[in-house]
Write an enzyme that holds these catalytic residues in place. Structure first.
Site, mmCIF file in Angstrom:
data_model
loop_
_atom_site.group_PDB
_atom_site.id
_atom_site.type_symbol
_atom_site.label_atom_id
_atom_site.label_comp_id
_atom_site.label_asym_id
_atom_site.label_seq_id
_atom_site.Cartn_x
_atom_site.Cartn_y
_atom_site.Cartn_z
ATOM 1 N N LYS A 126 0.819 -1.177 0.025
ATOM 2 C CA LYS A 126 -0.075 0.227 0.013
ATOM 3 C C LYS A 126 0.840 1.078 0.023
ATOM 4 C CE LYS A 126 -1.743 1.644 4.068
ATOM 5 N NZ LYS A 126 -1.230 3.242 4.169
ATOM 6 N N ASN A 127 1.841 1.468 0.926
ATOM 7 C CA ASN A 127 2.919 2.556 1.243
ATOM 8 C C ASN A 127 3.481 2.811 -0.116
ATOM 9 O OD1 ASN A 127 1.470 2.761 3.440
ATOM 10 N ND2 ASN A 127 3.099 2.509 4.667
ATOM 11 N N ARG A 152 -5.520 10.180 4.009
ATOM 12 C CA ARG A 152 -4.612 11.315 4.688
ATOM 13 C C ARG A 152 -3.364 11.246 3.970
ATOM 14 N NH1 ARG A 152 -0.240 12.126 6.673
ATOM 15 N NH2 ARG A 152 -0.151 13.723 8.112
ATOM 16 N N CYS A 158 -4.416 12.277 12.844
ATOM 17 C CA CYS A 158 -5.121 10.899 12.495
ATOM 18 C C CYS A 158 -5.027 10.244 13.949
ATOM 19 C CB CYS A 158 -4.639 10.367 11.436
ATOM 20 S SG CYS A 158 -3.144 9.747 11.616
ATOM 21 N N ARG A 190 0.770 14.280 13.132
ATOM 22 C CA ARG A 190 1.110 14.287 11.697
ATOM 23 C C ARG A 190 1.266 15.541 10.846
ATOM 24 N NH1 ARG A 190 -0.699 8.364 9.619
ATOM 25 N NH2 ARG A 190 1.381 8.446 8.485
ATOM 26 N N PRO A 191 2.140 16.446 11.494
ATOM 27 C CA PRO A 191 2.646 17.678 10.759
ATOM 28 C C PRO A 191 2.970 17.300 9.409
ATOM 29 C CG PRO A 191 4.100 17.157 12.465
ATOM 30 C CD PRO A 191 3.172 16.230 12.497
ATOM 31 N N ILE A 192 3.085 18.633 8.787
ATOM 32 C CA ILE A 192 3.891 18.539 7.161
ATOM 33 C C ILE A 192 4.626 19.514 7.083
ATOM 34 C CG2 ILE A 192 1.744 17.160 6.236
ATOM 35 C CD1 ILE A 192 0.851 20.021 4.706
ATOM 36 N N ASP A 193 5.047 20.010 8.111
ATOM 37 C CA ASP A 193 6.172 21.227 8.254
ATOM 38 C C ASP A 193 7.392 20.880 7.144
ATOM 39 O OD1 ASP A 193 6.416 19.399 10.417
ATOM 40 O OD2 ASP A 193 8.282 20.691 10.970
ATOM 41 N N LEU A 194 8.054 19.519 7.513
ATOM 42 C CA LEU A 194 9.062 19.235 6.684
ATOM 43 C C LEU A 194 8.627 19.207 4.941
ATOM 44 C CD1 LEU A 194 10.502 16.329 8.852
ATOM 45 C CD2 LEU A 194 11.429 18.649 8.708
ATOM 46 N N ASP A 224 5.053 0.513 11.993
ATOM 47 C CA ASP A 224 3.659 -0.171 11.602
ATOM 48 C C ASP A 224 3.547 -1.469 11.873
ATOM 49 O OD1 ASP A 224 3.314 2.022 10.354
ATOM 50 O OD2 ASP A 224 3.417 1.507 8.209
ATOM 51 N N ILE A 240 8.414 6.790 16.866
ATOM 52 C CA ILE A 240 7.806 7.615 15.694
ATOM 53 C C ILE A 240 6.619 8.223 15.852
ATOM 54 C CG2 ILE A 240 7.594 7.356 13.112
ATOM 55 C CD1 ILE A 240 10.356 6.181 13.892
ATOM 56 N N ARG A 271 -8.304 -0.360 5.181
ATOM 57 C CA ARG A 271 -7.335 0.629 4.414
ATOM 58 C C ARG A 271 -6.350 -0.086 3.929
ATOM 59 N NH1 ARG A 271 -5.801 4.113 8.022
ATOM 60 N NH2 ARG A 271 -4.349 4.798 6.578
HETATM 61 C C1 UD1 Z 1 4.595 6.813 6.154
HETATM 62 C C2 UD1 Z 1 3.719 5.627 6.193
HETATM 63 C C3 UD1 Z 1 3.199 4.939 7.434
HETATM 64 C C4 UD1 Z 1 4.523 4.823 8.457
HETATM 65 C C5 UD1 Z 1 5.203 6.209 8.572
HETATM 66 C C6 UD1 Z 1 6.663 5.798 9.003
HETATM 67 C C7 UD1 Z 1 2.737 6.101 4.060
HETATM 68 C C8 UD1 Z 1 1.375 6.246 3.510
HETATM 69 N N1 UD1 Z 1 2.683 5.867 5.349
HETATM 70 O O1 UD1 Z 1 3.837 7.897 7.054
HETATM 71 O O2 UD1 Z 1 2.583 3.923 7.284
HETATM 72 O O3 UD1 Z 1 4.079 4.700 9.819
HETATM 73 O O4 UD1 Z 1 5.737 6.298 6.979
HETATM 74 O O5 UD1 Z 1 7.293 4.833 8.783
HETATM 75 O O6 UD1 Z 1 3.851 5.722 3.438
HETATM 76 N N2 UD1 Z 1 6.868 14.369 10.650
HETATM 77 C C9 UD1 Z 1 7.061 15.829 11.177
HETATM 78 N N3 UD1 Z 1 6.803 16.795 10.045
HETATM 79 C C10 UD1 Z 1 6.791 16.449 8.762
HETATM 80 C C11 UD1 Z 1 6.624 15.054 8.480
HETATM 81 C C12 UD1 Z 1 6.688 14.085 9.429
HETATM 82 O O7 UD1 Z 1 7.211 16.110 12.260
HETATM 83 O O8 UD1 Z 1 6.515 17.455 7.864
HETATM 84 C C13 UD1 Z 1 6.909 13.413 11.885
HETATM 85 C C14 UD1 Z 1 5.593 12.536 12.104
HETATM 86 O O9 UD1 Z 1 4.780 13.461 12.703
HETATM 87 C C15 UD1 Z 1 6.087 11.422 12.749
HETATM 88 C C16 UD1 Z 1 7.628 11.040 11.981
HETATM 89 O O10 UD1 Z 1 7.748 12.484 11.506
HETATM 90 O O11 UD1 Z 1 6.238 11.562 14.057
HETATM 91 C C17 UD1 Z 1 7.269 10.133 10.798
HETATM 92 O O12 UD1 Z 1 6.662 10.546 9.975
HETATM 93 P P1 UD1 Z 1 6.638 10.354 8.325
HETATM 94 O O13 UD1 Z 1 8.000 9.319 7.991
HETATM 95 O O14 UD1 Z 1 6.577 11.575 7.657
HETATM 96 O O15 UD1 Z 1 5.480 9.198 8.054
HETATM 97 P P2 UD1 Z 1 4.447 9.267 6.923
HETATM 98 O O16 UD1 Z 1 5.096 9.452 5.820
HETATM 99 O O17 UD1 Z 1 3.270 10.305 7.390
#
Ligand code: UD1
Length: 427
Positions: free
Chosen positions: A22-23, A92, A116, A121-125, A306, A328, A398
């Protein structure tokens, strides 16, 4: 609403093919937008999330049709650069479309994904990386507006954390940008390599994916391409847990054992015997599992977050004490109270869970709280005496392509039934 009803204490045996990831499928479906060409994707799992991604593609004007596990796309005639709120809410991870749409249109608009079940799950990065590539971003009323009036350009980006989604968005945005982009401290998950392999097959120039530094040379010309999605390493580990807790003996076909290296030592520590080939894996479990010990979730090649709920399900019925540290996501222990309903002995303090193995779990009525946590309840139920119900299985659907069919194929007794009772919080 539906639920799964599991009759426990049945030893799993036999062979099974592991579904596609899926991922990997989600960013690769988004990546079909970038090329403007026709793509054929094999081994794409039939899931709510992949169907949601296909609906987004169709909304954008990309022709995308599914024939079983194959998805055929043609993004030559893309018309839109926005994703409406109702489609964003379906999945998401649609944030990964941001880089792909920007790459094609130099502008994009979508709702902010928000938190979620497993954390904020911020997207600042994602946003700061896109800004480094020349994108202006503004957020208002829950919508993100992005544009790059002068086009996207290469940049050197150092991630403060190797975020999977941010690494994917950078790659998607940078493949057609002017110049070279270097990502330092990139996520190294196998799904990143699969995305890069797909895009390279389409004509992109991405080097180093799967390692900590990824270099992307922007390109303008792409080709039609046919790609096979990698096997789902998280589903593979769910099936390994299912065999382990039932004293089973199963063989996984179509797996990439390399991708499972971070989890395999914990099965061995628990007394399971593993027979590995490049793409098959047999697990033979003992009658009574031993504790898997201390497990810390980490970015790949560390133990995957996961698979944390799954290994916890295994630890609940193993001899001795196990300790899990979730590094994580901040809210990833919601399955714990549900496992406790089944007789598990678990205490949680902040990121640390201590699991005292019990000699037997018992049946209960439980609720899936998120995808992986829900799947873990089903695996724990396989080891429990009596009939356990797992409600709210839309979470499990999902990511698992009919978990009940996989387990039934291996000799488990798992049925999908209508759930007529009201869910809590539902009106
Ligand atoms: C992806 C996977 C998810 C898996 C995760 C970690 C998909 C669809 N989902 O999620 O199943 O559990 O990788 O292996 O592929 N973070 C920030 N700022 C950001 C982005 C992330 O602080 O801009 C933090 C998140 O809150 C979290 C950590 O970084 O604590 C890991 O997130 P990330 O690696 O981005 O996971 P996803 O891509 O959301």
């Amino acid at each position: 609403m539906e639920k799964l009803v599991i009759e426990g204490m049945r030893r799993l045996e036999g062979d099974i093919k592991v579904q596609g990831s899926k991922n990997s499928s989600l960013p690769i479906l988004a990546a079909t937008v970038v090329t403007g060409k026709s793509c054929i994707l094999h081994n794409c799992p039939v899931l709510c999330d992949t169907s949601a991604a296909i609906r987004i593609l169709n909304y954008l004007g990309c022709k995308a049709v599914r024939a079983g596990h194959t998805v055929i796309t043609d993004s030559g005639d893309l018309k839109r650069y926005d994703i409406p709120d109702f489609l964003m809410r379906e999945m998401r991870s649609s944030i990964v479309f941001l880089g792909a749409i920007l790459s094609r249109f130099k502008k994009a608009e979508m709702s902010s994904p928000g938190g979620c079940e497993i954390g904020l799950r911020p997207i600042d990065l994602h946003l700061s990386s896109l800004q480094a590539l020349g994108v202006r971003t503004t957020e208002s009323d829950g919508r993100i507006y992005c544009d790059a009036p002068d086009g996207l350009h290469g940049a050197k980006i150092t991630l403060s954390f190797p975020s999977v989604g941010a690494t994917e968005n950078i790659i998607l945005a940078a493949v057609a940008a002017k110049g070279t982009t270097t990502v330092i401290n990139a996520a190294r998950e196998p799904e990143i390599s699969d995305l890069a392999d797909f895009l390279n097959g389409c004509g992109a120039d991405i080097k180093g994916a799967g390692g900590g530094t990824v270099v992307i040379e922007g390109k303008q010309d792409f080709f039609d391409y046919e790609h096979t999605i990698i096997p789902d390493r998280i589903i593979a580990s769910t099936l390994l847990v299912s065999a382990a807790v039932t004293g089973g003996d199963i063989t996984l076909n179509s797996v990439n054992t390399e991708h499972l290296m971070p989890v395999l030592p914990y099965f061995e520590k628990s007394g399971c015997v593993l027979f590995t080939n490049k793409d098959t894996l047999r697990i033979k479990a003992p009658r009574r599992l031993l504790s898997p010990g201390l497990i810390r979730t980490m970015p790949y090649p560390g133990f995957p977050t996961d698979s944390q709920a799954g290994i916890m399900a295994m630890a609940t019925c193993a001899g001795g004490t196990s300790v899990i540290i979730e590094n994580i996501f901040e809210s990833r222990y919601k399955h714990v109270p549900e496992l406790i309903r089944m007789g598990a002995k678990i205490t949680v303090q902040n990121t640390v869970a201590v699991v005292e193995g019990v000699s037997a779990l018992h049946s209960a009525v439980t609720q899936a709280t998120d995808l992986r946590g829900g799947a873990a309840l089903v695996t724990a139920a396989l080891a429990a005496e009596g009939k356990t119900s797992v409600r709210n299985i839309r979470h499990i659907d999902r990511g698992c392509e009919r978990l009940e069919d996989m387990l039934t194929q291996l000799g488990g007794k798992v049925k999908r039934e209508k759930d007529t009772q009201k869910q809590s919080g539902e009106d």
